[in-house]
Design a protein around this motif. Structure first.
Motif, PDB file in Angstrom:
ATOM      1  N   ARG A 140      95.901  16.926 -67.644  1.00 27.61           N
ATOM      2  CA  ARG A 140      95.940  19.063 -67.310  1.00 27.61           C
ATOM      3  C   ARG A 140      96.872  20.083 -68.316  1.00 27.61           C
ATOM      4  O   ARG A 140      96.359  21.185 -67.962  1.00 27.61           O
ATOM      5  N   HIS A 141      96.877  19.354 -69.696  1.00 21.11           N
ATOM      6  CA  HIS A 141      97.310  19.844 -70.805  1.00 21.11           C
ATOM      7  C   HIS A 141      97.210  20.291 -71.808  1.00 21.11           C
ATOM      8  O   HIS A 141      97.689  20.948 -72.433  1.00 21.11           O
ATOM      9  N   PHE A 142      96.125  19.698 -71.868  1.00 23.87           N
ATOM     10  CA  PHE A 142      95.206  19.444 -72.944  1.00 23.87           C
ATOM     11  C   PHE A 142      93.768  19.598 -72.953  1.00 23.87           C
ATOM     12  O   PHE A 142      93.434  19.304 -74.312  1.00 23.87           O
ATOM     13  N   THR A 143      93.335  19.548 -72.232  1.00 25.25           N
ATOM     14  CA  THR A 143      92.001  19.193 -71.557  1.00 25.25           C
ATOM     15  C   THR A 143      91.632  20.895 -70.833  1.00 25.25           C
ATOM     16  O   THR A 143      92.925  21.343 -70.806  1.00 25.25           O
ATOM     17  N   GLU A 144      90.292  21.632 -71.203  1.00 22.51           N
ATOM     18  CA  GLU A 144      90.209  22.445 -71.203  1.00 22.51           C
ATOM     19  C   GLU A 144      89.660  22.630 -69.063  1.00 22.51           C
ATOM     20  O   GLU A 144      89.589  24.024 -69.098  1.00 22.51           O
ATOM     21  N   GLN A 145      88.817  21.908 -68.790  1.00 20.37           N
ATOM     22  CA  GLN A 145      87.930  21.993 -67.491  1.00 20.37           C
ATOM     23  C   GLN A 145      88.661  20.785 -66.644  1.00 20.37           C
ATOM     24  O   GLN A 145      87.994  20.667 -65.406  1.00 20.37           O
ATOM     25  N   VAL A 146      89.365  19.675 -67.410  1.00 23.10           N
ATOM     26  CA  VAL A 146      89.871  19.364 -65.840  1.00 23.10           C
ATOM     27  C   VAL A 146      91.244  18.949 -65.993  1.00 23.10           C
ATOM     28  O   VAL A 146      91.507  18.264 -65.959  1.00 23.10           O
ATOM     29  N   THR A 147      91.762  20.397 -65.290  1.00 22.52           N
ATOM     30  CA  THR A 147      93.697  20.560 -65.420  1.00 22.52           C
ATOM     31  C   THR A 147      93.603  20.622 -63.884  1.00 22.52           C
ATOM     32  O   THR A 147      95.437  20.947 -63.696  1.00 22.52           O
ATOM     33  N   SER A 148      93.019  20.537 -62.331  1.00 25.23           N
ATOM     34  CA  SER A 148      93.629  20.612 -61.501  1.00 25.23           C
ATOM     35  C   SER A 148      93.947  19.499 -60.936  1.00 25.23           C
ATOM     36  O   SER A 148      93.617  18.699 -61.309  1.00 25.23           O
ATOM     37  N   TYR A 149      94.317  19.793 -60.234  1.00 21.42           N
ATOM     38  CA  TYR A 149      95.171  18.754 -59.060  1.00 21.42           C
ATOM     39  C   TYR A 149      93.982  17.388 -58.844  1.00 21.42           C
ATOM     40  O   TYR A 149      93.601  16.367 -58.940  1.00 21.42           O
ATOM     41  N   GLU A 150      92.699  18.474 -57.895  1.00 20.32           N
ATOM     42  CA  GLU A 150      91.960  17.573 -57.479  1.00 20.32           C
ATOM     43  C   GLU A 150      91.390  17.190 -58.177  1.00 20.32           C
ATOM     44  O   GLU A 150      90.821  16.042 -57.785  1.00 20.32           O
ATOM     45  N   GLN A 151      91.037  17.349 -59.561  1.00 21.66           N
ATOM     46  CA  GLN A 151      90.328  17.491 -60.146  1.00 21.66           C
ATOM     47  C   GLN A 151      90.176  15.898 -60.938  1.00 21.66           C
ATOM     48  O   GLN A 151      89.667  14.214 -61.179  1.00 21.66           O
ATOM     49  N   ILE A 152      91.736  15.702 -61.256  1.00 24.21           N
ATOM     50  CA  ILE A 152      92.937  14.927 -62.047  1.00 24.21           C
ATOM     51  C   ILE A 152      92.629  13.769 -60.798  1.00 24.21           C
ATOM     52  O   ILE A 152      92.042  12.118 -61.098  1.00 24.21           O
ATOM     53  N   ALA A 153      92.984  13.918 -59.394  1.00 21.54           N
ATOM     54  CA  ALA A 153      92.984  13.722 -58.959  1.00 21.54           C
ATOM     55  C   ALA A 153      91.045  12.156 -58.509  1.00 21.54           C
ATOM     56  O   ALA A 153      91.077  10.744 -58.884  1.00 21.54           O
ATOM     57  N   LYS A 154      90.227  12.752 -58.318  1.00 23.06           N
ATOM     58  CA  LYS A 154      89.126  12.555 -58.988  1.00 23.06           C
ATOM     59  C   LYS A 154      88.821  11.291 -60.004  1.00 23.06           C
ATOM     60  O   LYS A 154      88.179  10.425 -59.898  1.00 23.06           O
ATOM     61  N   VAL A 155      89.336  12.227 -61.355  1.00 20.01           N
ATOM     62  CA  VAL A 155      88.939  11.637 -62.008  1.00 20.01           C
ATOM     63  C   VAL A 155      89.944   9.699 -62.424  1.00 20.01           C
ATOM     64  O   VAL A 155      89.642   9.610 -62.775  1.00 20.01           O
ATOM     65  N   CYS A 156      91.194  10.106 -61.994  1.00 14.39           N
ATOM     66  CA  CYS A 156      91.990   9.443 -61.479  1.00 14.39           C
ATOM     67  C   CYS A 156      91.801   8.116 -60.703  1.00 14.39           C
ATOM     68  O   CYS A 156      92.416   7.229 -60.569  1.00 14.39           O
ATOM     69  N   GLY A 157      90.964   8.384 -59.225  1.00  9.52           N
ATOM     70  CA  GLY A 157      90.528   7.534 -57.873  1.00  9.52           C
ATOM     71  C   GLY A 157      92.126   7.105 -57.182  1.00  9.52           C
ATOM     72  O   GLY A 157      92.300   6.576 -56.985  1.00  9.52           O
ATOM     73  N   VAL A 158      92.659   8.298 -57.944  1.00 11.85           N
ATOM     74  CA  VAL A 158      93.999   8.351 -56.494  1.00 11.85           C
ATOM     75  C   VAL A 158      94.313  10.244 -55.700  1.00 11.85           C
ATOM     76  O   VAL A 158      93.224  10.998 -56.004  1.00 11.85           O
ATOM     77  N   PRO A 159      94.481   9.596 -54.357  1.00  7.89           N
ATOM     78  CA  PRO A 159      94.871  10.777 -53.946  1.00  7.89           C
ATOM     79  C   PRO A 159      95.953  12.051 -54.593  1.00  7.89           C
ATOM     80  O   PRO A 159      96.585  11.515 -55.400  1.00  7.89           O
ATOM     81  N   VAL A 160      95.721  13.432 -54.147  1.00  7.14           N
ATOM     82  CA  VAL A 160      96.402  14.533 -55.226  1.00  7.14           C
ATOM     83  C   VAL A 160      97.629  14.230 -54.972  1.00  7.14           C
ATOM     84  O   VAL A 160      98.422  14.708 -56.022  1.00  7.14           O
TER      85      VAL A 160
END
Length: 330
Positions: A153-173
């Protein structure tokens, strides 16, 4: 009498400005207590801005939490220390407006996008900010489940939204929200605990990671990606989707070799490097004959073992072709 009252008000305002300036300079020198006092002094004004734009609720609370970390990252860029209150309110205002823009469209956008100036570039910030090593030492104290969402959320340029982070981590928003909230609390405690200890050189680690990324891409273009992975990565390296293992070293090598044979190339645009987590953000350059061969960008999210070798790799496409993630295209 009216003139005397104005003089008193002016004197109070000047005293507050001078105190803000002193606290800002102390925070820029790395004093965690000074930054904490600044945030507390201006919390009411910051929250008023968030509520005026977003109204009460989870979004306003999230913006306030994000603003605290943004202030930590960018405090060294404040050029007028006495006006730090206006600067903090600006951070909240920009973040709140971005939340509104994100909710107005179907496709998720980055929740907080700072102005496109030099201070907003994570790589340059990591090289220059006096607090960088302290921040990363504190991040390393967190569990992997809390560290990954915060870093994304705080250090990448393109993977910062809750939805994107949820996909990366395999967890709900919702889980992403709760992990970010808990992670910020624990990060604050770790920052305080580590304020007086020695910290590793983050800038050197980032420079080394950039060099390694370019070496990796060069090896792939020369048909030596498999050799490099064998020499430098863990023998048990796993390709992951969310929390699930979906492949091993062989599938990684086949995917990379296949892309190179098809004329696909990658270009490093950002590197984030901790002792246990490294992220390379890449632009993907497709061949002219097949412009949609791969999505236009990819993030390599690599978990490292104690020896610094890659033991887990997640590949995430922030802007997948036709909204479909193409895995395992590297």
């Amino acid at each position: 009498m009216w003139g005397e009252a104005e003089a008193v008000v002016g004197a109070v305002a000047e005293a507050e400005r001078l105190e803000d300036a002193a606290l800002t300079r102390a925070a820029q020198a790395g004093e965690v207590a000074a930054l904490g006092l600044l945030l507390e002094r201006h919390r009411a004004g910051m929250r008023a801005v968030a509520l005026s734009i977003l109204g009460p609720g989870a979004d306003a609370d999230d913006v306030m939490q994000d603003a605290a970390l943004t202030a930590l990252r960018r405090i060294d860029g404040v050029r007028e220390p006495g006006s730090v209150g206006a600067w903090l309110r600006m951070i909240v205002r920009n973040a709140s407006r971005n939340v509104l823009r994100r909710s107005a469209v179907l496709d998720p956008l980055d929740d907080i996008r700072l102005p496109p100036d030099e201070e907003a570039d994570p790589a340059r910030w990591l090289e220059r900010n006096a607090l960088r090593d302290w921040m990363w030492e504190a991040l390393e104290e967190l569990s992997p489940a809390l560290r990954m969402p915060l870093v994304l959320r705080h250090f990448t340029e393109q993977v910062t939204s809750y939805e994107q982070i949820a996909k990366v981590c395999g967890v709900p928003v919702g889980t992403v929200r709760s992990r970010l909230s808990l992670g910020r609390v624990k990060l604050a405690a770790a920052l305080a605990a580590n304020a007086e200890t020695g910290h590793s050189d983050t800038a050197r680690r980032v420079r080394a990671s950039r060099f390694e990324a370019r070496e990796t891409l060069d090896a792939a273009e020369r048909g030596r990606f498999g050799t490099l992975v064998t020499e430098r990565w863990s023998p048990e390296v796993a390709l992951l989707r969310g929390k699930d293992r979906i492949g091993d070293r062989d599938i990684l090598v086949r995917a990379m070799d296949g892309d190179i044979a098809d004329g696909v190339r990658q270009r490093l645009v950002n590197a984030v490097a901790g002792r246990s987590l490294t992220i390379w953000e890449m632009d993907i350059l497709n061949p002219a004959a097949h412009p949609e061969h791969c999505p236009p960008s990819v993030a390599w999210l690599m978990s490292l073992d104690a020896g610094g070798r890659v033991r887990g790799l997640r590949l995430f496409h922030p802007r997948p072709v036709q909204a479909i993630e193409m895995l395992p295209a590297l």
